[in-house]
Scaffold this motif. Structure first.
Motif, mmCIF file in Angstrom:
data_model
loop_
_atom_site.group_PDB
_atom_site.id
_atom_site.type_symbol
_atom_site.label_atom_id
_atom_site.label_comp_id
_atom_site.label_asym_id
_atom_site.label_seq_id
_atom_site.Cartn_x
_atom_site.Cartn_y
_atom_site.Cartn_z
ATOM 1 N N ILE A 275 1.608 2.798 3.916
ATOM 2 C CA ILE A 275 0.063 1.984 4.237
ATOM 3 C C ILE A 275 -0.247 2.748 6.137
ATOM 4 O O ILE A 275 -1.400 3.343 6.826
ATOM 5 C CB ILE A 275 -0.346 0.136 5.210
ATOM 6 C CG1 ILE A 275 -1.766 -0.207 5.389
ATOM 7 C CG2 ILE A 275 0.652 0.402 6.595
ATOM 8 C CD1 ILE A 275 -1.652 -1.108 5.079
ATOM 9 N N ASP A 276 1.182 3.434 7.044
ATOM 10 C CA ASP A 276 0.528 3.830 8.238
ATOM 11 C C ASP A 276 1.171 5.451 7.577
ATOM 12 O O ASP A 276 1.346 6.242 8.955
ATOM 13 C CB ASP A 276 1.832 3.569 9.108
ATOM 14 C CG ASP A 276 3.369 3.633 8.278
ATOM 15 O OD1 ASP A 276 4.218 3.086 9.178
ATOM 16 O OD2 ASP A 276 3.087 3.977 7.606
ATOM 17 N N PHE A 277 0.927 5.921 6.989
ATOM 18 C CA PHE A 277 1.196 6.864 6.495
ATOM 19 C C PHE A 277 2.148 8.118 6.885
ATOM 20 O O PHE A 277 2.759 9.536 6.612
ATOM 21 C CB PHE A 277 -0.317 8.038 7.451
ATOM 22 C CG PHE A 277 -1.632 7.621 6.667
ATOM 23 C CD1 PHE A 277 -2.726 6.702 6.722
ATOM 24 C CD2 PHE A 277 -1.749 8.638 5.220
ATOM 25 C CE1 PHE A 277 -3.259 6.159 6.332
ATOM 26 C CE2 PHE A 277 -3.859 7.525 4.642
ATOM 27 C CZ PHE A 277 -3.936 6.645 5.765
ATOM 28 N N THR B 147 1.037 -1.069 -0.113
ATOM 29 C CA THR B 147 -0.033 -0.179 0.450
ATOM 30 C C THR B 147 1.090 1.396 0.274
ATOM 31 O O THR B 147 1.584 1.209 0.808
ATOM 32 C CB THR B 147 -0.933 -0.565 1.222
ATOM 33 O OG1 THR B 147 -2.046 -1.809 1.585
ATOM 34 C CG2 THR B 147 -1.723 1.454 1.418
ATOM 35 N N ILE B 148 0.413 2.302 -0.597
ATOM 36 C CA ILE B 148 1.688 3.201 -0.797
ATOM 37 C C ILE B 148 0.883 4.455 -1.372
ATOM 38 O O ILE B 148 -0.389 4.470 -1.947
ATOM 39 C CB ILE B 148 2.102 3.378 -2.415
ATOM 40 C CG1 ILE B 148 3.097 2.236 -2.842
ATOM 41 C CG2 ILE B 148 2.782 4.624 -2.221
ATOM 42 C CD1 ILE B 148 3.399 2.034 -4.105
ATOM 43 N N ARG B 149 0.408 5.101 -0.065
ATOM 44 C CA ARG B 149 -0.732 6.451 0.455
ATOM 45 C C ARG B 149 -0.176 7.383 -0.411
ATOM 46 O O ARG B 149 -1.223 8.165 -0.862
ATOM 47 C CB ARG B 149 -0.682 6.981 2.278
ATOM 48 C CG ARG B 149 -0.751 5.608 3.070
ATOM 49 C CD ARG B 149 -2.355 5.025 2.685
ATOM 50 N NE ARG B 149 -2.737 4.127 3.661
ATOM 51 C CZ ARG B 149 -3.617 3.783 3.616
ATOM 52 N NH1 ARG B 149 -4.351 3.703 2.687
ATOM 53 N NH2 ARG B 149 -4.270 2.999 4.028
ATOM 54 N N SER B 150 1.531 7.800 -1.031
ATOM 55 C CA SER B 150 1.526 9.264 -1.339
ATOM 56 C C SER B 150 3.538 8.846 -1.819
ATOM 57 O O SER B 150 3.618 7.996 -1.212
ATOM 58 C CB SER B 150 2.090 10.410 -0.573
ATOM 59 O OG SER B 150 0.226 10.855 0.120
ATOM 60 N N ALA C 100 4.724 7.810 1.246
ATOM 61 C CA ALA C 100 4.114 6.825 2.553
ATOM 62 C C ALA C 100 3.420 5.533 2.313
ATOM 63 O O ALA C 100 2.750 5.293 1.543
ATOM 64 C CB ALA C 100 3.616 8.237 2.735
ATOM 65 N N ARG D 165 5.978 8.915 6.185
ATOM 66 C CA ARG D 165 7.799 8.690 4.828
ATOM 67 C C ARG D 165 8.272 7.812 5.014
ATOM 68 O O ARG D 165 8.835 8.500 6.248
ATOM 69 C CB ARG D 165 7.358 10.670 4.892
ATOM 70 C CG ARG D 165 8.104 10.607 3.161
ATOM 71 C CD ARG D 165 8.321 12.031 3.116
ATOM 72 N NE ARG D 165 9.520 12.807 1.643
ATOM 73 C CZ ARG D 165 9.639 13.965 1.174
ATOM 74 N NH1 ARG D 165 8.702 14.900 1.858
ATOM 75 N NH2 ARG D 165 10.224 13.440 0.546
#
Length: 119
Positions: A101-103, A26-29, A99, A105
């Motif tokens: 899965i846990d947001f 999972t990639i948030r940003s 960032a 960076r």
């Protein structure tokens, strides 16, 4: 986030190779994506980066010969390397400044792929 680099190999001077880096997880940003290389006995150095909005940056030694690109939908980044020289010989690593899965960076690194330029 896990990165898998591939595409290295043996190529003659003047030849071309295309490296790939596939991301999983999972990639948030994504802040930056890039390629680095480490020649034998030397420090790891930046080759090329591409920012989240798509701005590219290249080391002077590869400018005009290498092209970084990506496909966000496929979580894949490439490095097209043309007019290869002996001094391009190195282990190439892909990197995500992103960032997960846990947001938070972090810098994520692939395992490296060896490029050898020799006749």
């Amino acid at each position: 986030v896990q990165l898998q680099a591939s595409g290295g190999g043996l190529v003659q001077p003047g030849g071309s190779l295309r490296l790939s880096c596939v991301a999983s997880g999972t990639i948030r940003s994504i802040y930056y994506m890039g390629w680095y290389r480490q020649a034998p006995g030397k420090q790891r150095k930046l080759v090329a980066t591409i920012s989240g909005p798509g701005t590219t940056n290249y080391a002077a030694s590869v400018l005009g010969r290498f092209t970084i690109s990506r496909d966000n939908a496929r979580n894949t980044m490439w490095l097209q390397m043309n007019s290869l020289k002996a001094e391009d010989t190195a282990v190439y690593y892909c990197n995500y400044d992103a960032a997960g899965i846990d947001f938070k960076r972090r810098n994520y690194w692939g395992q490296g792929t060896l490029v050898t330029v020799s006749s």
